[in-house]
Design an enzyme around this catalytic site. Structure first.
Site, PDB file in Angstrom:
ATOM      1  N   SER A   1       0.825  -1.814  -0.065  1.00 23.86           N
ATOM      2  CA  SER A   1       0.175  -0.250   0.231  1.00 23.86           C
ATOM      3  C   SER A   1       1.278   1.167   0.184  1.00 23.86           C
ATOM      4  O   SER A   1       1.460   1.513  -1.160  1.00 23.86           O
ATOM      5  CB  SER A   1      -0.616  -0.555   1.162  1.00 23.86           C
ATOM      6  OG  SER A   1      -1.918   0.851   0.963  1.00 23.86           O
ATOM      7  N   HIS A   2       0.420   2.266   0.956  1.00 24.44           N
ATOM      8  CA  HIS A   2       1.421   3.360   0.835  1.00 24.44           C
ATOM      9  C   HIS A   2       2.389   2.943   1.559  1.00 24.44           C
ATOM     10  O   HIS A   2       3.546   4.351   1.654  1.00 24.44           O
ATOM     11  CB  HIS A   2       0.594   4.294   1.885  1.00 24.44           C
ATOM     12  CG  HIS A   2       0.399   3.571   3.423  1.00 24.44           C
ATOM     13  ND1 HIS A   2      -0.824   2.915   3.478  1.00 24.44           N
ATOM     14  CD2 HIS A   2       0.753   3.789   4.732  1.00 24.44           C
ATOM     15  CE1 HIS A   2      -0.293   2.035   5.064  1.00 24.44           C
ATOM     16  NE2 HIS A   2       0.071   3.001   5.153  1.00 24.44           N
TER      17      HIS A   2
ATOM     18  N   ASP B   1      -2.248   7.005  -3.921  1.00 23.61           N
ATOM     19  CA  ASP B   1      -1.147   5.815  -2.853  1.00 23.61           C
ATOM     20  C   ASP B   1      -0.574   4.726  -3.678  1.00 23.61           C
ATOM     21  O   ASP B   1      -0.487   4.438  -4.517  1.00 23.61           O
ATOM     22  CB  ASP B   1      -1.507   5.035  -1.104  1.00 23.61           C
ATOM     23  CG  ASP B   1      -2.264   3.978  -1.782  1.00 23.61           C
ATOM     24  OD1 ASP B   1      -3.395   3.815  -2.499  1.00 23.61           O
ATOM     25  OD2 ASP B   1      -2.690   3.323  -0.395  1.00 23.61           O
TER      26      ASP B   1
ATOM     27  N   ASP C   1      -0.843   1.490  -3.939  1.00 25.21           N
ATOM     28  CA  ASP C   1      -1.946   1.044  -4.953  1.00 25.21           C
ATOM     29  C   ASP C   1      -3.061   1.687  -5.322  1.00 25.21           C
ATOM     30  O   ASP C   1      -4.231   0.855  -5.661  1.00 25.21           O
ATOM     31  CB  ASP C   1      -2.222  -0.865  -4.318  1.00 25.21           C
ATOM     32  CG  ASP C   1      -2.718  -0.169  -2.149  1.00 25.21           C
ATOM     33  OD1 ASP C   1      -2.615   0.721  -1.908  1.00 25.21           O
ATOM     34  OD2 ASP C   1      -3.217  -1.004  -2.630  1.00 25.21           O
TER      35      ASP C   1
ATOM     36  N   ASP D   1      -5.503   3.054  -3.859  1.00 25.77           N
ATOM     37  CA  ASP D   1      -7.075   3.093  -3.019  1.00 25.77           C
ATOM     38  C   ASP D   1      -6.764   3.918  -1.554  1.00 25.77           C
ATOM     39  O   ASP D   1      -8.179   4.187  -1.246  1.00 25.77           O
ATOM     40  CB  ASP D   1      -7.168   1.137  -2.009  1.00 25.77           C
ATOM     41  CG  ASP D   1      -6.587   1.299  -1.486  1.00 25.77           C
ATOM     42  OD1 ASP D   1      -4.995   1.912  -1.343  1.00 25.77           O
ATOM     43  OD2 ASP D   1      -5.677   0.349  -1.034  1.00 25.77           O
ATOM     44  N   ARG D   2      -6.251   4.783  -1.472  1.00 22.00           N
ATOM     45  CA  ARG D   2      -6.288   5.890  -0.847  1.00 22.00           C
ATOM     46  C   ARG D   2      -6.324   7.079  -1.869  1.00 22.00           C
ATOM     47  O   ARG D   2      -5.905   7.017  -3.042  1.00 22.00           O
ATOM     48  CB  ARG D   2      -4.799   6.278   0.386  1.00 22.00           C
ATOM     49  CG  ARG D   2      -4.726   4.989   0.788  1.00 22.00           C
ATOM     50  CD  ARG D   2      -3.808   5.185   2.883  1.00 22.00           C
ATOM     51  NE  ARG D   2      -3.719   3.626   2.471  1.00 22.00           N
ATOM     52  CZ  ARG D   2      -3.468   3.832   4.368  1.00 22.00           C
ATOM     53  NH1 ARG D   2      -2.445   5.354   4.655  1.00 22.00           N
ATOM     54  NH2 ARG D   2      -3.392   3.677   5.295  1.00 22.00           N
TER      55      ARG D   2
ATOM     56  N   LYS E   1     -11.415   0.417  -1.036  1.00 19.53           N
ATOM     57  CA  LYS E   1     -11.876   2.039  -0.440  1.00 19.53           C
ATOM     58  C   LYS E   1     -11.260   2.122  -2.262  1.00 19.53           C
ATOM     59  O   LYS E   1     -10.254   1.160  -2.859  1.00 19.53           O
ATOM     60  CB  LYS E   1     -10.451   2.457   0.105  1.00 19.53           C
ATOM     61  CG  LYS E   1      -9.324   2.200   0.686  1.00 19.53           C
ATOM     62  CD  LYS E   1      -8.909   2.113   2.073  1.00 19.53           C
ATOM     63  CE  LYS E   1      -7.513   2.714   1.836  1.00 19.53           C
ATOM     64  NZ  LYS E   1      -7.402   1.253   2.848  1.00 19.53           N
TER      65      LYS E   1
HETATM   66  C1  G16 Z   1      -5.119  -0.625   5.840  1.00 17.84           C
HETATM   67  C2  G16 Z   1      -6.303  -0.843   5.571  1.00 17.84           C
HETATM   68  C3  G16 Z   1      -7.295   0.158   6.678  1.00 17.84           C
HETATM   69  C4  G16 Z   1      -6.595   1.097   7.401  1.00 17.84           C
HETATM   70  C5  G16 Z   1      -5.067   1.132   7.012  1.00 17.84           C
HETATM   71  C6  G16 Z   1      -4.150   1.983   8.539  1.00 17.84           C
HETATM   72  O1  G16 Z   1      -4.624   0.669   4.117  1.00 17.84           O
HETATM   73  O2  G16 Z   1      -7.203  -1.394   4.619  1.00 17.84           O
HETATM   74  O3  G16 Z   1      -8.457  -0.261   6.503  1.00 17.84           O
HETATM   75  O4  G16 Z   1      -7.444   2.133   7.846  1.00 17.84           O
HETATM   76  O5  G16 Z   1      -4.110   0.473   6.890  1.00 17.84           O
HETATM   77  O6  G16 Z   1      -4.270   0.675   9.778  1.00 17.84           O
HETATM   78  P1  G16 Z   1      -3.252   0.750  10.376  1.00 17.84           P
HETATM   79  O7  G16 Z   1      -3.624   2.231  11.026  1.00 17.84           O
HETATM   80  O8  G16 Z   1      -3.934  -0.648  11.508  1.00 17.84           O
HETATM   81  O9  G16 Z   1      -1.675   0.873   9.973  1.00 17.84           O
HETATM   82  P2  G16 Z   1      -3.933   0.033   3.785  1.00 17.84           P
HETATM   83  O10 G16 Z   1      -4.430   1.374   2.510  1.00 17.84           O
HETATM   84  O11 G16 Z   1      -2.674   0.402   3.426  1.00 17.84           O
HETATM   85  O12 G16 Z   1      -4.293  -0.927   2.785  1.00 17.84           O
END
Ligand code: G16
Length: 543
Positions: free
Chosen positions: A113-114, A277, A279, A281-282, A376
């Site tokens: 992801s990010h 981000d 991937d 989704d953000r 998302k």
């Molecule tokens: C993932 C989850 C999200 C979550 C985020 C942060 O996002 O899909 O639902 O809000 O992680 O999680 P944490 O606070 O546990 O680090 P992504 O965009 O990283 O896949």
């Protein structure tokens, strides 16, 4: 047949976190590490014989190699067909869209992801199930259990597939279809927002910048914003996905998307700014001189979604993760629809959407989405904003300020303390939990604690209970502090503190959010004893 079984032994650290298994690249590069985890996923998927699987990733370092491994293992494990993005690329929302459209049994998404990429950066593998959303905890726990007893995995000696060429090929009799990563997703977007209206907006001279941060959304944004909607060439910047994201930290927040922030605060600011981000989704939304918090963005989209054709019939309900501000709840109350509060993690929204209880969902962590898929969706959020801007014909910052005037403003900030020692972070959370019953009535600066608890979620659809999802402290002054440990980090522990304060008085809405939140920040630091436990005088990132 080149299919073979390979002997292996378990790795103890393969428990998925908030969103799949995330580790440093060198961890994934250990012999058998990827294969063990993928085999555990395949062993857990019901009905895989002859079924369709989707595979793709955000293009980060190691993506190409792992796509080939997954394809060969899929062939050896009896899948009938794999749909894979050209060059191994698929954004997370595109995976969700493709799983649903082609009725696949699930999808393997290669992304952290990010989190930053590169040879020393992060890598990740997650599995999305047949509704298109992230696998629920019952599934990920079963995968973890399987990894702990694994003794062999199945793969194939077949040669690598040429992923550069769109079209159909095969591995050991399993069909492999290399797809245009953008086409199905773009087609879905056209059914949700009014492309004609948004095109007219661009024709009228409206300007925007979309920063793809050298990650996977670049090709999607180029195709949709520039080619289909007619935004001027150059509207999308950093549009080429790169294995190390060109050195960007692909997290769309004011700290990491600082180039966009600087532009939006300067004299040459376009009318609208957005980023996504690693991937895809953000999303981040910025008006000239005004960063729109993800919590406010969810509330504003909830208030105006009916202006877009996909939501013209109104919304069934809205859901937000617990640490997200209550701004969307205020809109839901006015619209007469239900608002749901779930734990952090997109996977918790799927049941609500499948049951038809909610249409929109969002999280403070820059995720917003709707029931068009089960992930998302960064670019979708940007398109819905554009549709609303085209309909309301008002500047983005005016829309935000009018929203505050109508509903009150939820000042909001998040402090992240990254890479603290796991033991110290656990001690801090234990200390907080043990002290919860002593807090009500206590005064911290100008704030008095009204109640304090540890959030537990009961899923209204299947009745499952998820305890210990974050410590919540509510203050009588309509303020809140929430503490939890991140489930997506790859080194040590990350403590997140989410702080907010409601301000109904419009004459105080112009106050800098940092200033408005000082009393909440001070109270939160004192209650949790942050400096004592972590040795940190200041957070690593403030968003
Ligand atoms: C993932 C989850 C999200 C979550 C985020 C942060 O996002 O899909 O639902 O809000 O992680 O999680 P944490 O606070 O546990 O680090 P992504 O965009 O990283 O896949």
């Amino acid at each position: 047949m080149p299919t073979k079984s390979v002997q292996t032994s378990p790795f103890s650290d393969q428990r998925p976190g908030t969103s799949g298994l995330r580790k440093k690249v060198p961890v994934f590069q250990q012999p058998h590490y990827v294969e063990n985890f993928v085999q555990a996923i395949f062993d857990t998927v019901e009905g895989r014989d002859g079924a369709t699987l989707v595979v793709g990733g955000d293009g980060r370092y190691y993506n190409k190699e792992v796509v080939q491994k997954v394809l060969k293992m899929a062939a050896a494990n009896g899948f009938g067909r794999v749909l894979v993005g050209q060059n191994g690329l698929l954004s997370t929302p595109a995976v969700s869209c493709i799983i649903r459209k082609y009725k696949a049994v699930g999808g393997v998404v290669l992304s952290a992801s990010h989190n930053p990429g590169g040879p020393q950066g992060d890598f990740g593998i997650k599995f999305n199930v047949s509704h298109g959303g992230p696998a629920p905890e019952t599934f990920t726990e079963a995968v973890f259990k399987r990894t702990q007893g694994i003794t062999e995995y199945k793969t194939s000696d077949a040669s690598d597939i040429d992923l550069g060429r769109i079209g159909e090929t095969a591995i050991d009799g399993m069909a492999v279809q290399v797809l245009d990563p953008v086409a199905d997703y773009a087609e879905l977007m056209e059914t949700l927002v009014d492309f004609g209206k948004i095109s007219s907006l661009f024709r009228s001279g409206f300007t925007m910048r979309f920063d793809a941060l050298s990650a996977v959304t670049g090709p999607y944004a180029k195709e949709i914003l520039e080619r289909r909607l007619g935004a001027p060439a150059g509207t999308v910047v950093n549009a080429e996905p790169m294995p190390d994201f060109g050195g960007h930290h692909p997290d769309p927040n004011p700290v990491h998307a600082h180039e966009l922030m600087e532009l939006m605060q300067g004299p040459d600011a376009p009318d609208f700014g957005a980023a996504s981000d690693g991937d895809g989704d953000r999303n981040m939304i910025v008006a000239p001189n005004l960063f729109v918090t993800p919590s406010d963005s969810l509330a504003i989209l909830t208030a105006h979604a009916h202006l877009a054709p996909g939501y013209a019939g109104g919304l069934a309900g809205v859901a937000r993760s617990m640490p997200t501000s209550r701004a969307a709840d205020r809109v839901a109350a006015k619209l007469g629809i239900k608002a749901y509060e779930t734990p952090t993690g997109w996977k918790f929204f799927a049941n609500l959407m499948d049951a038809g209880l909610v249409t929109l969902c969002g999280e403070e962590s820059a995720g917003t989405g709707s029931n068009h898929i089960r992930e998302k969706d960064g670019l979708w959020a940007v398109l819905l904003w554009l549709n609303i801007l085209a309909e309301l014909k008002k500047p983005a910052d005016q829309i935000v300020r009018e929203h505050w005037a109508a509903f009150g403003r939820d000042f909001y900030t998040r402090y992240d303390y990254e890479e603290i020692e796991t033991e110290r972070a656990d001690e801090l959370m234990t200390h907080l939990r043990q002290g919860l019953s002593t807090l009500p009535g206590k005064r911290f600066g100008e704030l008095t604690v009204e109640s304090a608890d540890d959030f537990a979620y009961t899923d209204p659809v299947d009745g499952s209970v998820t305890p210990k999802q974050g410590v919540r402290i509510l203050f009588k002054e309509d303020a809140r502090a929430v503490f939890r440990l991140s489930g997506t980090g790859t080194a040590g522990a990350t403590l997140r503190i989410y702080m907010e304060r409601f301000e109904p008085d419009p004459s105080r809405h112009h106050v800098e959010r940092g200033d408005a939140l000082i009393p909440v920040v001070e109270a939160a630091k004192e209650i949790a004893g942050i400096e004592g436990f972590t040795g940190r005088a200041a957070p690593s990132v403030v968003t």
